[in-house]
Write a protein that holds these residues in place. Sequence first.
Motif, short mmCIF file in Angstrom:
data_model
loop_
_atom_site.label_atom_id
_atom_site.label_comp_id
_atom_site.label_asym_id
_atom_site.label_seq_id
_atom_site.Cartn_x
_atom_site.Cartn_y
_atom_site.Cartn_z
N THR A 1 -6.18 5.04 8.22
CA THR A 1 -7.51 4.91 7.30
C THR A 1 -6.84 5.76 5.85
N HIS A 2 -7.65 4.91 5.09
CA HIS A 2 -7.10 5.61 3.78
C HIS A 2 -7.29 7.34 4.24
N TYR B 1 -8.04 1.42 -8.42
CA TYR B 1 -7.43 2.41 -8.00
C TYR B 1 -8.53 3.13 -6.93
N TYR C 1 5.01 7.89 -0.40
CA TYR C 1 3.45 7.99 -0.78
C TYR C 1 3.57 9.44 -1.49
N LEU D 1 -4.24 9.69 3.52
CA LEU D 1 -4.52 11.35 2.73
C LEU D 1 -4.37 12.31 3.02
N ALA E 1 -6.40 0.99 5.65
CA ALA E 1 -5.44 0.60 4.47
C ALA E 1 -4.15 0.18 5.09
N CYS E 2 -4.28 0.23 6.26
CA CYS E 2 -2.53 -0.49 6.76
C CYS E 2 -2.92 -0.73 7.93
N ARG F 1 -12.55 6.34 1.98
CA ARG F 1 -12.43 6.78 3.05
C ARG F 1 -11.62 6.54 4.12
N THR G 1 -8.99 6.68 -1.70
CA THR G 1 -8.06 6.53 -1.37
C THR G 1 -6.58 6.55 -1.82
N ILE G 2 -5.72 6.38 -1.16
CA ILE G 2 -4.43 6.31 -1.51
C ILE G 2 -4.02 6.29 -3.10
N LEU H 1 -3.69 -2.42 -1.10
CA LEU H 1 -4.35 -1.32 -1.12
C LEU H 1 -5.35 -1.90 -2.46
#
Lengths: 515, 79
Positions: free
Chosen positions: A182-183, A155, A221, A187, A164-165, A160, A15-16, A85
């Motif tokens: 997505t994460h 965390y 990020y 990434l 996420a957003c 993946r 994940t982020i 997140l």
Amino acid sequence: MDSGHFLNEVDGLPTIGAAIFRSAEINGTRIALSDVNGTLSYNEVIVAVHAVARYLRLSGVSIEVPVILSVRNSIAQVVCHLGILAAGGVSVPLPTNLSASQLVFYLEDTEAKFVLTDSVLEGMSAKATSILVGRQWIDDLVAALPTTEGLEPTYSKGKRSQLACLMYTSGSTAKPKAVRLTHGGVLNSLRNIVEYLNYNGEQREAVVLPLSHSFGLGHVYCLLVTGGFAWIDDGLKRPKRFLAALKEHNITGFPATPTAMQMLMGPYRSLFLQAAKNVSYIVVNSAPLPPEVTSEILAELPEMNVHVYYGLTEASRSTFVNLSNEAAERFRSVGRATPNVEIVARSEAGRDLPAGEEGEIWIAGDHLADGYWHAAEETARAFRDGWLRTGDLGVVDKDGYLFLQGRVTDTINVDGLKVSPLLVEEALKQHPAVGDAAVCGIADPNGILNEVVGALVVLSEEIDVDLLRIDCSERLEKFMVPVLIFAVDEVPRADSGKFVRRKVSELMMRKMEEV
Amino acid sequence: MAPIAEKVADVTAEFLEVEKEILTPDLGVGDIPQWDSVAHLGLLHQIEKKFDFVLDVEEMIQIEIFEDLIDAVSKHVTA
């Protein structure tokens, strides 16, 4: 320090949040974030994010639950976003000062039950809870934590493929649509950007671009996953504060819009040149940076690296170019495909075109979004066999440099932000005095932006068209509100009832010449 | 507050439609919703009109907070 740890580990990161946690393990007491209210070290970021995540989880936020975030650019915004997140939720970053009708739309579209905001919002639904947040709120949550030991699971939980957003974009439809990030996709984007720009922990950036868009958020990020530093402010409303920050925080680079660069190289020129002595790079997005501005920057600041990129919310940072290494004839290019990304121009039939021929730009790579939220048709139209159909027209030359030529659709490009004419037309028609409306891109009458929104309206009763602008600003984001509105007897339509867009533009030009 | 500062506060409060009391010296563009960048340009125009002088670009770019406004007006107007 180098970018190695992130690039080496990125494929194994779920994940982020896991990427930022890993960076914090290495960078612990270094200062990560700063704003007008203070600073946070990496260790403090991790604890603050955990505190917010814990609060949200206790409130009922779990895996893939959307949470609206309407907080102005600040450390609090970043911590709340990462907190959502880390709770497993989906962050929906939106601008601040949302009008009631905008909030109602976003609440209905996302079905979010939670809104984190730093101002009192009108239009809250009884089905959702609004939580007033800020630095003090975060500090209080941290103070109430029973322990700050063993935070990693917060965390690393998640996959993946997990959403996420949701990031809203105007697209070419009548309503804003949310891009599913997505994460894993995020990434992978970060991996591409970190590799290209060589983020290595020494970067110290001033980020004043809205963190509700991927340009600004992406920079934060990149800095956080590699051990860099971000000074955050809410837009470039206070240029003197920005210029002072460049010196005070030893800023090494910053992301900027072409308009901001024109302002800094225009009225603020001498102050900027003096303050930017240690700034070694800027990153400008894909609305064209006028070549003469590029030349001036390079003449005045020969050590400066001027990076330009092309990207969409659906395909973040898909090309990059360092104009400082290019001859002037490439100043209009947005660069070559970023590492791990493919870019081609295709014909209408979807066939790859030879170098130098204009076509629609398609992008492939593992950084792509995985579609639009609750919009299967739109998703199927744009995302095909691992490729994204961008709707942008362009030419890829024999060396792989992309030159953008406009849009296949009629989307208007306001300083890199896309505006759908349909969306603005719908907003205009909400006013009872407007019978019909047609919208197109026009040259900015104030000479500041490359393109702004202009509108033609057919009125069913006499009203001052300025009132329509005020009405529109209740329904639309600021940059979408028409700068000029003219009343006309009718708007040009074909027999099918569709607009003849070219004629809309011509009529608009004539009206502009009349005044 | 000095008489000029008092007058600047009156004009600013009226233009931004805020209570005069909130106008601390370091309050500036972006700190309150009423004082955004568009309102800021309008406010500068209003100041020029009410105090009957014209700001040049060099002066305009120096004005970001309430204290800057008072300084600018003080340079052009004698109490």
